[in-house]
Design a protein around this motif. Structure first.
Motif, PDB file in Angstrom:
ATOM      1  N   LEU A 236       0.939  -1.280  -0.049  1.00 46.09           N
ATOM      2  CA  LEU A 236       0.027  -0.026   0.035  1.00 46.09           C
ATOM      3  C   LEU A 236       0.764   1.314  -0.116  1.00 46.09           C
ATOM      4  N   PHE A 237       0.274   2.241  -0.760  1.00 44.90           N
ATOM      5  CA  PHE A 237       0.911   3.538  -0.580  1.00 44.90           C
ATOM      6  C   PHE A 237       0.120   4.431  -0.582  1.00 44.90           C
ATOM      7  N   PRO A 238       0.310   5.767   0.190  1.00 43.13           N
ATOM      8  CA  PRO A 238      -0.951   6.865   0.252  1.00 43.13           C
ATOM      9  C   PRO A 238      -0.996   7.653  -0.956  1.00 43.13           C
ATOM     10  N   HIS A 239      -2.336   7.978  -0.999  1.00 44.44           N
ATOM     11  CA  HIS A 239      -2.765   8.963  -2.074  1.00 44.44           C
ATOM     12  C   HIS A 239      -3.423  10.248  -1.179  1.00 44.44           C
ATOM     13  N   ASN A 240      -2.569  11.169  -0.628  1.00 40.55           N
ATOM     14  CA  ASN A 240      -2.878  12.134   0.468  1.00 40.55           C
ATOM     15  C   ASN A 240      -2.583  13.394  -0.227  1.00 40.55           C
ATOM     16  N   GLU A 241      -3.764  13.848  -0.570  1.00 44.76           N
ATOM     17  CA  GLU A 241      -3.770  15.261  -1.286  1.00 44.76           C
ATOM     18  C   GLU A 241      -3.421  16.361  -0.404  1.00 44.76           C
ATOM     19  N   CYS A 242      -2.468  17.286  -0.918  1.00 42.10           N
ATOM     20  CA  CYS A 242      -1.707  18.181   0.053  1.00 42.10           C
ATOM     21  C   CYS A 242      -1.953  19.664  -0.470  1.00 42.10           C
ATOM     22  N   THR A 243      -3.190  19.751  -1.132  1.00 49.80           N
ATOM     23  CA  THR A 243      -3.382  21.107  -1.770  1.00 49.80           C
ATOM     24  C   THR A 243      -4.058  21.913  -0.665  1.00 49.80           C
ATOM     25  N   PRO A 244      -3.255  23.131   0.054  1.00 50.03           N
ATOM     26  CA  PRO A 244      -3.993  23.876   1.111  1.00 50.03           C
ATOM     27  C   PRO A 244      -5.400  24.491   0.668  1.00 50.03           C
ATOM     28  N   GLY A 245      -5.557  24.699  -0.730  1.00 47.33           N
ATOM     29  CA  GLY A 245      -7.085  25.366  -0.726  1.00 47.33           C
ATOM     30  C   GLY A 245      -7.905  24.221  -0.830  1.00 47.33           C
ATOM     31  N   PHE A 246      -7.939  23.087  -0.925  1.00 52.19           N
ATOM     32  CA  PHE A 246      -8.868  22.004  -0.921  1.00 52.19           C
ATOM     33  C   PHE A 246      -9.634  22.405   0.620  1.00 52.19           C
ATOM     34  N   ALA A 298       2.680   9.781   8.104  1.00 59.69           N
ATOM     35  CA  ALA A 298       2.381   8.721   7.106  1.00 59.69           C
ATOM     36  C   ALA A 298       3.230   7.978   6.302  1.00 59.69           C
ATOM     37  N   ILE A 299       4.515   8.424   6.240  1.00 54.30           N
ATOM     38  CA  ILE A 299       5.453   7.643   5.426  1.00 54.30           C
ATOM     39  C   ILE A 299       5.850   6.479   6.451  1.00 54.30           C
ATOM     40  N   ASP A 300       6.193   6.866   7.679  1.00 53.15           N
ATOM     41  CA  ASP A 300       6.327   5.805   8.551  1.00 53.15           C
ATOM     42  C   ASP A 300       5.536   4.681   8.717  1.00 53.15           C
ATOM     43  N   ASP A 308      12.070  -3.842   2.922  1.00 52.80           N
ATOM     44  CA  ASP A 308      12.908  -3.070   2.979  1.00 52.80           C
ATOM     45  C   ASP A 308      12.826  -1.755   3.941  1.00 52.80           C
ATOM     46  N   GLY A 309      11.549  -1.440   4.465  1.00 46.10           N
ATOM     47  CA  GLY A 309      11.452  -0.140   5.211  1.00 46.10           C
ATOM     48  C   GLY A 309      11.340   0.987   4.547  1.00 46.10           C
ATOM     49  N   ILE A 310      11.329   0.857   2.749  1.00 47.02           N
ATOM     50  CA  ILE A 310      11.302   2.459   2.238  1.00 47.02           C
ATOM     51  C   ILE A 310       9.936   2.268   1.448  1.00 47.02           C
ATOM     52  N   LEU A 311       9.211   3.489   1.687  1.00 45.53           N
ATOM     53  CA  LEU A 311       8.091   3.881   0.872  1.00 45.53           C
ATOM     54  C   LEU A 311       8.486   4.131  -0.427  1.00 45.53           C
ATOM     55  N   PRO A 312       8.110   3.414  -1.589  1.00 51.93           N
ATOM     56  CA  PRO A 312       8.608   3.922  -2.790  1.00 51.93           C
ATOM     57  C   PRO A 312       7.877   5.149  -3.506  1.00 51.93           C
ATOM     58  N   TYR A 313       6.457   5.282  -2.978  1.00 54.87           N
ATOM     59  CA  TYR A 313       5.657   6.440  -3.561  1.00 54.87           C
ATOM     60  C   TYR A 313       4.797   6.939  -2.506  1.00 54.87           C
ATOM     61  N   PHE A 314       4.694   8.592  -2.753  1.00 54.46           N
ATOM     62  CA  PHE A 314       3.661   9.218  -1.619  1.00 54.46           C
ATOM     63  C   PHE A 314       3.026  10.182  -2.688  1.00 54.46           C
ATOM     64  N   HIS A 315       1.621   9.776  -3.115  1.00 51.56           N
ATOM     65  CA  HIS A 315       0.815  10.553  -4.119  1.00 51.56           C
ATOM     66  C   HIS A 315       0.266  11.818  -3.286  1.00 51.56           C
ATOM     67  N   VAL A 316       0.476  12.769  -4.114  1.00 53.22           N
ATOM     68  CA  VAL A 316      -0.055  14.094  -3.295  1.00 53.22           C
ATOM     69  C   VAL A 316      -1.129  14.731  -4.177  1.00 53.22           C
ATOM     70  N   GLY A 317      -1.696  13.961  -4.993  1.00 55.43           N
ATOM     71  CA  GLY A 317      -2.907  14.615  -5.877  1.00 55.43           C
ATOM     72  C   GLY A 317      -2.306  15.280  -7.134  1.00 55.43           C
ATOM     73  N   PRO A 318      -3.145  16.503  -7.529  1.00 55.09           N
ATOM     74  CA  PRO A 318      -2.742  17.114  -8.705  1.00 55.09           C
ATOM     75  C   PRO A 318      -1.908  18.082  -8.212  1.00 55.09           C
ATOM     76  N   LYS A 340      12.264  13.472   4.862  1.00 60.66           N
ATOM     77  CA  LYS A 340      11.772  12.104   5.747  1.00 60.66           C
ATOM     78  C   LYS A 340      12.250  10.893   5.142  1.00 60.66           C
ATOM     79  N   SER A 341      12.321  10.669   3.900  1.00 62.11           N
ATOM     80  CA  SER A 341      12.717   9.515   3.272  1.00 62.11           C
ATOM     81  C   SER A 341      13.309   9.660   1.923  1.00 62.11           C
ATOM     82  N   PRO A 342      14.588   9.863   1.582  1.00 60.64           N
ATOM     83  CA  PRO A 342      15.048  10.220   0.383  1.00 60.64           C
ATOM     84  C   PRO A 342      14.838   9.175  -0.728  1.00 60.64           C
ATOM     85  N   GLY A 343      14.320   7.930  -0.294  1.00 61.18           N
ATOM     86  CA  GLY A 343      14.232   7.133  -1.335  1.00 61.18           C
ATOM     87  C   GLY A 343      12.445   7.068  -1.737  1.00 61.18           C
TER      88      GLY A 343
END
Length: 924
Positions: A236-246, A298-300, A308-318, A340-343
């Motif tokens: 699983l990887f997160p799709h967590n939108e981070c747009t402040p205007g939403f 969320a990454i943790d 390997d303990g490394i999250l490959p993708y963090f989806h931030v929305g559009p 937080k996670s260079p990888g």
């Protein structure tokens, strides 16, 4: 005896195999060698694993066999023991004998699955689940060898839990489906308050029913889901939108769902600085501090599920595109992620320019989730040429939206691969898809894989929408090849999918109850020529294995009879061709599975169409003032006047009309001038007939003069917006969002001509200033595209107010031929074609094949001639106005029919002859 089957090459030998020997596998393995014999499990069979880190795969496989075959197998370390007959051995090689995710499966008397990594073992054991079959108490598989690996490492499904809440138990079923079909990534599209709440402990004290009420998940629930998926090789990887205007993120920053605890909402738990009540919708200092803490948590949380303990993708929305964040802010979010996670790479929806100065230097730290060309500044190929990693998440045909929009399974299989992406916009149907295709195979190497996405799909029907589409997508990812696929064989794939869908139901433990009734059943009412077209969607619940269509004359479904054979679960539509014209029918659809048959769906009414488009209208604006538009009888060939717009000051009547060389014009013109920025105007008028009848052709022309160009569009729209003809954003002539290379210039008058050829996909051709001497050819067209026009009975002129443009509009013509809209003939012509009345060359006659054929004499008129064959006895279909002097009918019911014929010219006067005598024919 051995038979080697290279499933992805021309040496496919399926037809030579004894019936039943070839296992139905999805996705198809790259190499499969069938051998004589079989492996049969016995009560002393075990699952042995060679190394301790393969233990989890063995334990999961034991659980899988328990629920799929009701067969208990012990999982234990191989050690010094030797495999015996009926054992399953999971061999994790310490040497790099295999590529990433590659595995080998060898079954003779026992089964060995070998790989160099856990991903390969998960893939091999998923194949094992599909290969073993149970018959009575016997669980066995054919002796064989498989060598297999995926063509791409990213095989994903985006799961929308933000707009439609799903229980954790339901989410686990999606994980199991992904495990079964070798989908390795599941992206959770969570609402902002959902994901921020799930990384805090605040929601843990809420009663479960309170969390459901607010559509929230506790940290413990999310951790449990991540762990459950990870154990099954689904990450699983997160799709967590981070747009402040939403608005959602404002709620997440402000809401306090547990007012009785020591925290004043989520933000206080994140940084201990109290409630965050001054949120402005901008990326201010404290918002960035809070979002950094939340992203870090969320990454943790998700990284804990990766070996390997490394999250490959963090989806931030559009980013830009459809309401997304600015690239400058996206860089700040990327910095937060990689501190937080260079990888971890930042994934986002396409929208930003491929050479954006902020993100282009960081493109290797990003992944473009490419889904639609409508909102993007760059196309898919441009991103790949500039070196952006990309996931193909094509809107068409991969998106599932709500409980209705889901592309046919066959279209995913036949039309899509990693190098193709389709867009059709919200108003369009599948026939309106605009396809992008990567032109060079080397560029496709930058495509990591594909992702089927769901959006706003209710929990009740969600799994049923996805379970028959995800395996089709993964067949195309796992075995990526050229498009079109020279060895494409959908009927064979459909048979495999039908078998696997039954097995998946057992794997998900869905047996024992009948499925729910199909929903969203619809039938065509006269729009499909000579047939009734039906479509529906699964009602969810316990998985259907197929559908049946019933037809009757009465409203009682018990009196209806099945039409056609049973339909596969992959089929959500049917064409009934065994219908009579001018007759109404009632239809019901039922779903069935091993447990029985569902209740009938709601009744829908359907009727076969004649394919006659009764459209012929002309508007020269011969009025003395604006109010004349809204008076009865204005113009020619209209059933009623124009409807008054909602903003009466933005359309004015001009006494002076527009002129175009060689085109006979009359009257004045209309002038469109929006009063306010962003405020548009719409002028609407009903037509005599429906737009969009199958196999019919419609032409439309008008004059337009831009006195002042502006950004906002100017369109004439017959039917749905997808068929809009005019100018989109900017100055380019277009068919809705598809732009041509022809540009408008202020002060010039343009003749705009469009041809609509209606079918299941409607072809639209646009010409600007064509010669009036003859019908224009497609090679002269400014643009041609596919659209989905719908079946409306009105035309609309619209102008958006962006930039406050000024457009003059005149001489609107709609008809069934070029001559009708190209200005042929004079309005002063009052002479009907000759001969008058019409006569027959061959009156209605019965032909050897059972059809009825008739032909009139060829009438003459300098402006051109159309013919109308009318049934005056027997209830047969009329021809409608047509340019052919003959008319043929097939499949007429037994009876006696009488027809007569007349003609008219193509001048603006529409001069008609008198009817011929009626000819009679008997159909036995």
């Amino acid at each position: 005896m051995k038979i080697l089957i290279c499933l992805l090459s021309t040496c496919l030998l399926v037809g030579l195999l004894p019936a039943g020997e070839l296992p139905a596998l999805i996705p198809s393995p790259k190499q499969l060698e069938l051998m004589e014999g079989e492996v049969v499990l016995n009560r002393s069979s075990r699952i042995l694993y060679s190394q301790e880190n393969a233990k989890v795969v063995a334990e999961v496989l034991a659980e899988d066999f328990e629920r799929l075959f009701d067969y208990s197998l012990e999982a234990r370390l191989l050690g010094a023991a030797r495999a015996r007959k009926g054992d399953i051995v999971l061999q994790l090689s310490s040497e790099p004998k295999f590529a990433a995710e590659e595995y080998q499966l060898h079954a003779k008397t026992e089964v060995t699955v070998s790989s160099s990594d856990l991903a390969g073992l998960y893939a091999g054991t998923a194949t094992l689940l599909q290969t073993f079959q149970k018959e009575g108490d016997k669980v066995a598989m054919s002796a064989l060898k498989i060598r297999d690996q995926p063509s791409r490492a990213f095989r994903g499904h985006m799961f929308d839990m933000k707009n439609q809440w799903h229980s954790i138990a339901d989410c686990k079923q999606f994980v199991d489906m992904c495990r079964f079909y070798k989908i390795n990534f599941l992206s959770l599209h969570a609402g902002e308050d959902q994901w921020i709440g799930a990384v805090t402990t605040q929601l843990s004290s809420l009663f479960p029913e309170e969390r459901v009420k607010h559509r929230l998940y506790s940290k413990e629930e999310m951790d449990e889901l991540i762990s459950y998926a990870s154990r099954r090789g689904v990450y699983l990887f997160p799709h967590n939108e981070c747009t402040p205007g939403f608005q959602h993120i404002r709620n997440a920053m402000a809401n306090d769902y547990v007012p009785g605890d020591r925290y004043a909402g989520f933000p206080d738990e994140l940084d201990g600085k109290g409630a965050y009540t001054t949120f402005s919708g901008k990326a201010e200092k404290r918002w960035l501090e809070l979002i950094e803490i939340a992203i870090g948590k969320a990454i943790d949380q998700f990284a804990a599920g990766y070996p390997d303990g490394i999250l490959p993708y963090f989806h931030v929305g559009p980013v830009l595109g459809e309401g997304g964040m600015a690239p400058s802010l996206a860089v700040q979010i990327l910095d937060i992620i990689q501190r937080k996670s260079p990888g971890t790479k930042m994934m986002f929806w396409n929208g930003v320019n491929a050479k954006d100065p902020h993100l282009y230097p960081r493109r290797k730290d990003c992944v473009i989730a490419y889904y639609d060309d409508e909102f993007g500044a760059s196309d898919m190929e441009s991103y790949l040429r500039e070196g952006w990693p990309l996931v193909n998440a094509a809107w068409s045909p991969l998106y599932v939206v709500g409980s209705r929009l889901a592309r046919p399974v066959e279209r995913i299989y036949q039309d899509w691969n990693l190098g193709r992406q389709g867009s059709d916009g919200i108003p369009g149907g599948y026939g309106a898809v605009r396809w992008e295709k990567v032109s060079e195979p080397d560029l496709e190497k930058g495509i990591l894989g594909g992702m089927l996405c769901t959006w706003e799909t209710p929990q009740k029907v969600h799994l049923e929408r996805v379970r028959i589409r995800v395996p089709v997508m993964n067949e195309r990812i796992w075995n990526h090849g050229p498009w079109p696929d020279p060895e494409s064989d959908f009927p064979n794939f459909e048979r495999r999918l039908q078998k696997k869908n039954v097995q998946l139901s057992r794997y998900l433990q869905q047996g024992g109850e009948v499925p729910a009734s199909p929903i969203h059943v619809a039938a065509s009412e006269g729009t499909a020529k000579g047939k009734v077209r039906l479509e529906w969607r699964s009602g969810g619940g316990h998985a259907p294995l197929g559908y049946r269509v019933f037809r009757g004359r009465s409203d009682d479904p018990h009196e209806a009879r099945q039409v056609g054979a049973d339909l596969a679960v992959t089929v959500e539509g049917f064409e009934d061709t065994s219908v009579a014209l001018n007759s109404d029918y009632n239809y019901w659809v039922v779903a069935f599975n091993e447990a029985g048959v569902s209740e009938a769906s709601e009744r829908v009414r359907g009727a076969a169409g004649t394919g006659i488009a009764n459209l012929m209208s002309y508007e020269p604006f011969e009025y003395s003032e604006l109010e004349g538009l809204f008076a009865k009888g204005a113009g020619e060939g209209w059933p009623g006047p124009w409807e008054k717009p909602n903003e009466p000051g933005v359309v004015t009547f001009e006494q002076e009309g527009l002129e175009y060389p060689g085109l006979e014009t009359a009257g004045g013109s209309l002038r469109f001038r929006p009063k306010e920025e962003k405020k548009g105007v719409h002028l609407k008028r009903s037509l005599k007939g429906q737009v969009g009848l199958d196999d019919a052709t419609m032409w439309m022309s008008y004059l337009v003069k831009p006195n002042k160009l502006a950004v906002g569009d100017f369109f004439v729209v017959p039917g749905e917006i997808a068929g809009a003809i005019g100018k989109v954003w900017g100055d380019q002539f277009s068919i809705y969002m598809d732009k041509s290379a022809v540009r408008m210039k202020e002060g010039e008058t343009y003749l705009v001509v469009a041809k609509f050829e209606f079918g299941q996909g409607d072809k639209v051709t646009l010409w600007v200033n064509p010669s009036l001497d003859q019908e224009p050819g497609e090679e002269e067209a400014a643009l041609q595209t596919m659209a989905e026009i719908g079946n409306k009975n009105f035309v609309q002129v619209q102008n958006q107010g962006y930039g406050l443009g000024d457009y003059q509009f005149d001489e609107l013509r709609i008809g069934t031929s070029w001559r009708r809209v190209g200005g042929w003939g004079s309005r002063s012509d009052k002479q009907a074609p000759a001969p008058n009345p019409m006569t027959w060359i061959g009156p209605p006659s019965l032909m050897e094949d059972g059809s009825v054929f008739m032909m009139s004499v060829t009438a003459e008129d300098e402006s051109g001639v159309e013919y109308y064959f009318e049934c005056v006895k027997g209830g047969g279909p009329d021809s409608g106005w047509q340019e052919s002097s003959s008319y043929s009918l097939k499949s007429l019911p037994t009876g006696t029919y009488s027809y007569r014929v007349k003609s008219r010219d193509m001048s603006a006067g529409d001069n008609e002859t008198d009817w011929s005598f009626a000819g009679e024919v008997v159909v036995p």
